[in-house]
Design a protein around this motif. Structure first.
Motif, PDB file in Angstrom:
ATOM      1  N   PHE A 137       1.913 -13.718  -6.248  1.00 37.35           N
ATOM      2  CA  PHE A 137       2.584 -13.580  -4.964  1.00 37.35           C
ATOM      3  C   PHE A 137       2.728 -12.085  -4.721  1.00 37.35           C
ATOM      4  O   PHE A 137       3.293 -11.363  -5.552  1.00 37.35           O
ATOM      5  CB  PHE A 137       3.947 -14.268  -4.969  1.00 37.35           C
ATOM      6  CG  PHE A 137       4.706 -14.034  -3.700  1.00 37.35           C
ATOM      7  CD1 PHE A 137       4.382 -14.740  -2.555  1.00 37.35           C
ATOM      8  CD2 PHE A 137       5.714 -13.088  -3.633  1.00 37.35           C
ATOM      9  CE1 PHE A 137       5.066 -14.517  -1.366  1.00 37.35           C
ATOM     10  CE2 PHE A 137       6.406 -12.850  -2.463  1.00 37.35           C
ATOM     11  CZ  PHE A 137       6.077 -13.568  -1.325  1.00 37.35           C
ATOM     12  N   LEU A 138       2.216 -11.607  -3.587  1.00 37.83           N
ATOM     13  CA  LEU A 138       2.207 -10.178  -3.258  1.00 37.83           C
ATOM     14  C   LEU A 138       2.964  -9.959  -1.962  1.00 37.83           C
ATOM     15  O   LEU A 138       2.724 -10.648  -0.970  1.00 37.83           O
ATOM     16  CB  LEU A 138       0.763  -9.705  -3.104  1.00 37.83           C
ATOM     17  CG  LEU A 138       0.516  -8.286  -2.616  1.00 37.83           C
ATOM     18  CD1 LEU A 138       0.952  -7.281  -3.676  1.00 37.83           C
ATOM     19  CD2 LEU A 138      -0.959  -8.102  -2.281  1.00 37.83           C
ATOM     20  N   HIS A 139       3.898  -9.005  -1.971  1.00 38.06           N
ATOM     21  CA  HIS A 139       4.645  -8.633  -0.776  1.00 38.06           C
ATOM     22  C   HIS A 139       4.376  -7.165  -0.495  1.00 38.06           C
ATOM     23  O   HIS A 139       4.554  -6.314  -1.370  1.00 38.06           O
ATOM     24  CB  HIS A 139       6.144  -8.857  -0.961  1.00 38.06           C
ATOM     25  CG  HIS A 139       6.965  -8.341   0.175  1.00 38.06           C
ATOM     26  ND1 HIS A 139       7.032  -8.991   1.392  1.00 38.06           N
ATOM     27  CD2 HIS A 139       7.724  -7.229   0.296  1.00 38.06           C
ATOM     28  CE1 HIS A 139       7.817  -8.295   2.201  1.00 38.06           C
ATOM     29  NE2 HIS A 139       8.245  -7.219   1.562  1.00 38.06           N
ATOM     30  N   ILE A 140       3.931  -6.844   0.721  1.00 41.67           N
ATOM     31  CA  ILE A 140       3.670  -5.463   1.135  1.00 41.67           C
ATOM     32  C   ILE A 140       4.606  -5.144   2.289  1.00 41.67           C
ATOM     33  O   ILE A 140       4.645  -5.870   3.277  1.00 41.67           O
ATOM     34  CB  ILE A 140       2.209  -5.277   1.580  1.00 41.67           C
ATOM     35  CG1 ILE A 140       1.246  -5.613   0.444  1.00 41.67           C
ATOM     36  CG2 ILE A 140       1.979  -3.852   2.065  1.00 41.67           C
ATOM     37  CD1 ILE A 140      -0.214  -5.609   0.849  1.00 41.67           C
ATOM     38  N   SER A 141       5.360  -4.046   2.146  1.00 49.72           N
ATOM     39  CA  SER A 141       6.309  -3.655   3.181  1.00 49.72           C
ATOM     40  C   SER A 141       6.679  -2.190   2.993  1.00 49.72           C
ATOM     41  O   SER A 141       6.572  -1.660   1.891  1.00 49.72           O
ATOM     42  CB  SER A 141       7.564  -4.516   3.073  1.00 49.72           C
ATOM     43  OG  SER A 141       8.578  -4.060   3.939  1.00 49.72           O
ATOM     44  N   ASN A 142       7.138  -1.558   4.051  1.00 54.70           N
ATOM     45  CA  ASN A 142       7.654  -0.196   3.908  1.00 54.70           C
ATOM     46  C   ASN A 142       9.177  -0.206   3.764  1.00 54.70           C
ATOM     47  O   ASN A 142       9.807   0.837   3.757  1.00 54.70           O
ATOM     48  CB  ASN A 142       7.210   0.699   5.065  1.00 54.70           C
ATOM     49  CG  ASN A 142       7.943   0.424   6.354  1.00 54.70           C
ATOM     50  OD1 ASN A 142       8.811  -0.433   6.433  1.00 54.70           O
ATOM     51  ND2 ASN A 142       7.583   1.143   7.395  1.00 54.70           N
ATOM     52  N   GLY A 143       9.771  -1.370   3.669  1.00 59.41           N
ATOM     53  CA  GLY A 143      11.213  -1.480   3.508  1.00 59.41           C
ATOM     54  C   GLY A 143      11.998  -1.004   4.718  1.00 59.41           C
ATOM     55  O   GLY A 143      13.137  -0.587   4.598  1.00 59.41           O
ATOM     56  N   SER A 144      11.366  -1.050   5.894  1.00 56.65           N
ATOM     57  CA  SER A 144      11.962  -0.584   7.153  1.00 56.65           C
ATOM     58  C   SER A 144      12.372   0.884   7.111  1.00 56.65           C
ATOM     59  O   SER A 144      13.254   1.308   7.843  1.00 56.65           O
ATOM     60  CB  SER A 144      13.157  -1.461   7.542  1.00 56.65           C
ATOM     61  OG  SER A 144      12.714  -2.777   7.791  1.00 56.65           O
ATOM     62  N   VAL A 145      11.705   1.668   6.244  1.00 55.14           N
ATOM     63  CA  VAL A 145      11.969   3.104   6.166  1.00 55.14           C
ATOM     64  C   VAL A 145      11.440   3.812   7.408  1.00 55.14           C
ATOM     65  O   VAL A 145      12.048   4.731   7.928  1.00 55.14           O
ATOM     66  CB  VAL A 145      11.327   3.708   4.896  1.00 55.14           C
ATOM     67  CG1 VAL A 145      11.405   5.217   4.902  1.00 55.14           C
ATOM     68  CG2 VAL A 145      11.995   3.138   3.669  1.00 55.14           C
ATOM     69  N   ARG A 146      10.306   3.349   7.915  1.00 55.11           N
ATOM     70  CA  ARG A 146       9.695   3.964   9.098  1.00 55.11           C
ATOM     71  C   ARG A 146       9.464   2.885  10.147  1.00 55.11           C
ATOM     72  O   ARG A 146       8.418   2.244  10.172  1.00 55.11           O
ATOM     73  CB  ARG A 146       8.372   4.621   8.712  1.00 55.11           C
ATOM     74  CG  ARG A 146       7.732   5.345   9.857  1.00 55.11           C
ATOM     75  CD  ARG A 146       6.536   6.139   9.391  1.00 55.11           C
ATOM     76  NE  ARG A 146       5.932   6.765  10.543  1.00 55.11           N
ATOM     77  CZ  ARG A 146       4.668   6.629  10.868  1.00 55.11           C
ATOM     78  NH1 ARG A 146       3.857   5.921  10.122  1.00 55.11           N
ATOM     79  NH2 ARG A 146       4.203   7.225  11.938  1.00 55.11           N
ATOM     80  N   GLY A 147      10.429   2.645  10.958  1.00 57.92           N
ATOM     81  CA  GLY A 147      10.290   1.643  12.008  1.00 57.92           C
ATOM     82  C   GLY A 147      10.396   0.236  11.466  1.00 57.92           C
ATOM     83  O   GLY A 147      10.638   0.012  10.292  1.00 57.92           O
ATOM     84  N   ASP A 148      10.209  -0.706  12.348  1.00 54.86           N
ATOM     85  CA  ASP A 148      10.256  -2.109  11.984  1.00 54.86           C
ATOM     86  C   ASP A 148       9.101  -2.450  11.062  1.00 54.86           C
ATOM     87  O   ASP A 148       7.969  -2.049  11.299  1.00 54.86           O
ATOM     88  CB  ASP A 148      10.190  -2.979  13.241  1.00 54.86           C
ATOM     89  CG  ASP A 148      10.362  -4.447  12.931  1.00 54.86           C
ATOM     90  OD1 ASP A 148      11.095  -4.755  11.970  1.00 54.86           O
ATOM     91  OD2 ASP A 148       9.761  -5.272  13.626  1.00 54.86           O
ATOM     92  N   SER A 149       9.371  -3.152  10.015  1.00 55.10           N
ATOM     93  CA  SER A 149       8.336  -3.556   9.070  1.00 55.10           C
ATOM     94  C   SER A 149       8.449  -5.051   8.816  1.00 55.10           C
ATOM     95  O   SER A 149       9.308  -5.482   8.054  1.00 55.10           O
ATOM     96  CB  SER A 149       8.482  -2.795   7.754  1.00 55.10           C
ATOM     97  OG  SER A 149       7.513  -3.246   6.834  1.00 55.10           O
ATOM     98  N   PRO A 150       7.596  -5.850   9.469  1.00 55.05           N
ATOM     99  CA  PRO A 150       7.681  -7.289   9.255  1.00 55.05           C
ATOM    100  C   PRO A 150       7.257  -7.696   7.849  1.00 55.05           C
ATOM    101  O   PRO A 150       7.578  -8.767   7.394  1.00 55.05           O
ATOM    102  CB  PRO A 150       6.728  -7.868  10.301  1.00 55.05           C
ATOM    103  CG  PRO A 150       5.762  -6.773  10.570  1.00 55.05           C
ATOM    104  CD  PRO A 150       6.528  -5.495  10.395  1.00 55.05           C
ATOM    105  N   GLY A 151       6.534  -6.822   7.152  1.00 54.83           N
ATOM    106  CA  GLY A 151       6.055  -7.153   5.816  1.00 54.83           C
ATOM    107  C   GLY A 151       4.937  -8.168   5.869  1.00 54.83           C
ATOM    108  O   GLY A 151       4.712  -8.834   6.876  1.00 54.83           O
ATOM    109  N   MET A 152       4.200  -8.234   4.801  1.00 55.07           N
ATOM    110  CA  MET A 152       3.115  -9.206   4.664  1.00 55.07           C
ATOM    111  C   MET A 152       3.259  -9.857   3.305  1.00 55.07           C
ATOM    112  O   MET A 152       3.396  -9.162   2.294  1.00 55.07           O
ATOM    113  CB  MET A 152       1.757  -8.518   4.788  1.00 55.07           C
ATOM    114  CG  MET A 152       1.513  -7.962   6.182  1.00 55.07           C
ATOM    115  SD  MET A 152      -0.094  -7.136   6.327  1.00 55.07           S
ATOM    116  CE  MET A 152       0.281  -5.546   5.607  1.00 55.07           C
ATOM    117  N   ASN A 153       3.240 -11.175   3.262  1.00 53.89           N
ATOM    118  CA  ASN A 153       3.354 -11.936   2.026  1.00 53.89           C
ATOM    119  C   ASN A 153       2.058 -12.703   1.799  1.00 53.89           C
ATOM    120  O   ASN A 153       1.592 -13.394   2.692  1.00 53.89           O
ATOM    121  CB  ASN A 153       4.520 -12.918   2.091  1.00 53.89           C
ATOM    122  CG  ASN A 153       5.831 -12.203   2.256  1.00 53.89           C
ATOM    123  OD1 ASN A 153       6.129 -11.264   1.528  1.00 53.89           O
ATOM    124  ND2 ASN A 153       6.615 -12.633   3.231  1.00 53.89           N
TER     125      ASN A 153
END
Length: 172
Positions: free
Chosen positions: A133-149
């Motif tokens: 299971f892989l989650h990619i996100s910027n942690g909302s550090v730079r704008g909205d980050s919906p993330g990808m799972n």
């Protein structure tokens, strides 16, 4: 005491997965991962680095993006039988060369990718199967980050980089 684990092979895996999220519609992942030699940190616990490169295919806009990841993975090797079972987790800096998918921002090109999973290696032939299971996100550090799972499934080949390992001495 940390030491290089000479019994740990290098591996090359190909992974395939999909994500279907309300914000991003359908995004497919196809990539290759190179597992580098590991360090023993405790009995049955190893730390190794992975380099992963892949393509992200977002539908319906049908534009691809390059994804690069490099970072540590902590592994727990269960006692070996005919199969070697490895439970793993890690966190890696990630670069994606597009920040917009399906007219939605993913919050820039630099992210963190976290993962948990398992790898199953056959002892008699150098083949491994994995699920992650892989989650990619910027942690909302730079704008909205919906993330990808992603739910990823992989098939791989592993080898021992040292000549004495190829003869089978000290294998898992």
């Amino acid at each position: 005491m940390l030491s290089t684990c000479s019994a740990d092979p290098m591996a090359l895996s190909v992974a395939r997965g999909d994500v279907r999220e309300q914000k991003l519609d359908s995004i497919a992942w196809l990539g290759a991962r190179l597992d580098l030699p590991a360090l023993d940190i405790l009995p049955n616990w190893r730390l190794h680095y992975e380099f992963e490169a892949g393509m992200i295919d977002a539908q319906p806009d049908d534009q691809n993006a390059l994804n690069l990841m490099l970072g540590p993975t902590l592994q727990w090797h269960l006692p070996a039988t005919e199969w070697t079972v490895i439970v793993e987790g890690g966190l890696r800096p990630t670069y994606i060369n597009r920040a917009i998918f399906n007219e939605r921002s993913i919050g820039g090109s630099f992210h963190l990718a976290s993962h948990i999973g398992a790898v199953f290696r056959l002892r008699r032939i150098p083949v491994q199967l994995g699920a992650r299971f892989l989650h990619i996100s910027n942690g909302s550090v730079r704008g909205d980050s919906p993330g990808m799972n992603y739910a990823l499934f992989s098939f791989g080949y592993y080898w021992y980089p040292q000549a004495e390992m190829r003869s089978g001495a000290g294998a898992d």
